[in-house]
Design an enzyme around this catalytic site. Sequence first.
Site, PDB file in Angstrom:
ATOM      1  N   ASN A  19       8.978   1.462  -7.658  1.00 30.70           N
ATOM      2  CA  ASN A  19       9.310   0.271  -8.495  1.00 30.70           C
ATOM      3  C   ASN A  19       8.505   0.373  -9.527  1.00 30.70           C
ATOM      4  OD1 ASN A  19       9.878  -2.142  -9.393  1.00 30.70           O
ATOM      5  ND2 ASN A  19       8.814  -3.463  -7.881  1.00 30.70           N
ATOM      6  N   LYS A  21       8.512  -1.728 -12.264  1.00 28.30           N
ATOM      7  CA  LYS A  21       8.354  -2.915 -12.788  1.00 28.30           C
ATOM      8  C   LYS A  21       8.515  -3.152 -14.436  1.00 28.30           C
ATOM      9  CE  LYS A  21       5.078  -3.977  -9.115  1.00 28.30           C
ATOM     10  NZ  LYS A  21       4.252  -4.635  -8.559  1.00 28.30           N
ATOM     11  N   HIS A 106      12.089  -9.257  -4.503  1.00 26.48           N
ATOM     12  CA  HIS A 106      10.691  -8.728  -4.562  1.00 26.48           C
ATOM     13  C   HIS A 106       9.957 -10.234  -4.881  1.00 26.48           C
ATOM     14  CE1 HIS A 106       7.199  -6.925  -6.342  1.00 26.48           C
ATOM     15  NE2 HIS A 106       7.531  -5.924  -6.043  1.00 26.48           N
ATOM     16  N   GLU A 108       7.688 -10.628  -6.741  1.00 28.08           N
ATOM     17  CA  GLU A 108       7.256 -11.238  -8.217  1.00 28.08           C
ATOM     18  C   GLU A 108       8.803 -11.896  -8.613  1.00 28.08           C
ATOM     19  OE1 GLU A 108       6.241  -7.336  -9.700  1.00 28.08           O
ATOM     20  OE2 GLU A 108       4.526  -7.354  -8.620  1.00 28.08           O
ATOM     21  N   GLU A 180       6.903  -6.078   2.361  1.00 30.51           N
ATOM     22  CA  GLU A 180       5.721  -6.314   1.428  1.00 30.51           C
ATOM     23  C   GLU A 180       5.002  -7.503   1.625  1.00 30.51           C
ATOM     24  OE1 GLU A 180       6.921  -3.532  -1.948  1.00 30.51           O
ATOM     25  OE2 GLU A 180       7.483  -5.547  -2.469  1.00 30.51           O
ATOM     26  N   GLY A 186      -0.064  -5.004  -5.266  1.00 25.02           N
ATOM     27  CA  GLY A 186      -0.821  -5.037  -6.705  1.00 25.02           C
ATOM     28  C   GLY A 186      -2.251  -5.368  -6.530  1.00 25.02           C
ATOM     29  N   SER A 226       0.386  -1.726  -2.134  1.00 25.45           N
ATOM     30  CA  SER A 226      -0.830  -1.086  -2.482  1.00 25.45           C
ATOM     31  C   SER A 226      -0.856   0.434  -1.778  1.00 25.45           C
ATOM     32  CB  SER A 226      -2.098  -1.520  -2.239  1.00 25.45           C
ATOM     33  OG  SER A 226      -2.270  -2.829  -3.298  1.00 25.45           O
TER      34      SER A 226
HETATM   35  C1  PEP Z   1       5.807  -3.338  -5.283  1.00 22.04           C
HETATM   36  O1  PEP Z   1       5.717  -3.855  -6.344  1.00 22.04           O
HETATM   37  O2  PEP Z   1       6.725  -3.272  -4.556  1.00 22.04           O
HETATM   38  C2  PEP Z   1       4.582  -2.833  -4.700  1.00 22.04           C
HETATM   39  C3  PEP Z   1       4.352  -2.697  -3.690  1.00 22.04           C
HETATM   40  O3  PEP Z   1       3.674  -2.803  -5.780  1.00 22.04           O
HETATM   41  P1  PEP Z   1       2.197  -1.931  -5.500  1.00 22.04           P
HETATM   42  O4  PEP Z   1       2.381  -0.700  -4.777  1.00 22.04           O
HETATM   43  O5  PEP Z   1       1.512  -1.876  -6.785  1.00 22.04           O
HETATM   44  O6  PEP Z   1       1.212  -2.810  -4.506  1.00 22.04           O
END
Ligand code: PEP
Length: 269
Positions: A19, A21, A106, A108, A180, A186, A226
């Site tokens: 992803n 973003k 997601h 976000e 997630e 992040g 992460s």
């Molecule tokens: C994501 O945005 O779906 C995500 C898992 O981000 P990150 O790997 O940066 O934590």
Amino acid sequence: MKLGMSKQNNMRNKIVAGNWKMNLGISDSIELVQKIIFDKHKDSQRVIIAPPLTNLYRLGQLLDLNNSKIELAAQNFYFPKAGPFTGEVSAEMLLEIGVNIVIIGHSERRTYFFEDDQVLFRKAQSALAHGLEIIYCIGETLAERKAETHLDKVKSQLDDLMIKIDKKHWASNSIILAYEPVWAIGTGVTASKQQAQEMHYFIRKLLKETIGSKISQNISILYGGSIKSSNALEIFEQPDVDGGLVGGASLDASSFNSIIESARKTDKR
Ligand code: PEP
């Protein structure tokens, strides 16, 4: 059988989805895509990338031209067919440019764009009705984990999807789930392999109880939060983890390639 483990050995292939973003313009996107090492003819897992909307068409052309099996996903869409919805694109518009997968839910989108479970359910319903495959994200906040309500939270995010979505969409594997935890996205803090497995097992058990055993065994559940080259392998080795949704590390070719390699090592077929 160890507690929190699925009984059957599954045959689900690993999926790695990046992803991106709101990162990378066209030329940087092209550069990154060209560095991703994935040969579907040799490997049975799937690699999906979700670049910004403005790059999808161009990247689709490039991937086609190179006969690449890397798949494209959109990060978002809006469920009506067409109309006065400034800034939005529809499922049909995505399909028209060859994008068959969309990320929904997601954290976000939930946090910054106030998308709640009702809106997300409508998005899921519409995307599936149009023939899109969905990567549906769920996960608890840190406060919910600390209060030990994380399992309830994830169940509540899945309830409508499990009960109201036509079973045929589950049976056709058009739904990929992504667990997630919000506290891991992040932040550099990854769920431990035990925390990931516990939640994935819980989700699969819910699917089994609500939709049926066969479907629950076939649905892919990705972990996101992460993931890095240093922790991908131990997470992907968990019996109910079917790959990862990768944010930050998907923007760096060597990290992403190493995560793909971890998926390959743990692929079941
Ligand atoms: C994501 O945005 O779906 C995500 C898992 O981000 P990150 O790997 O940066 O934590």
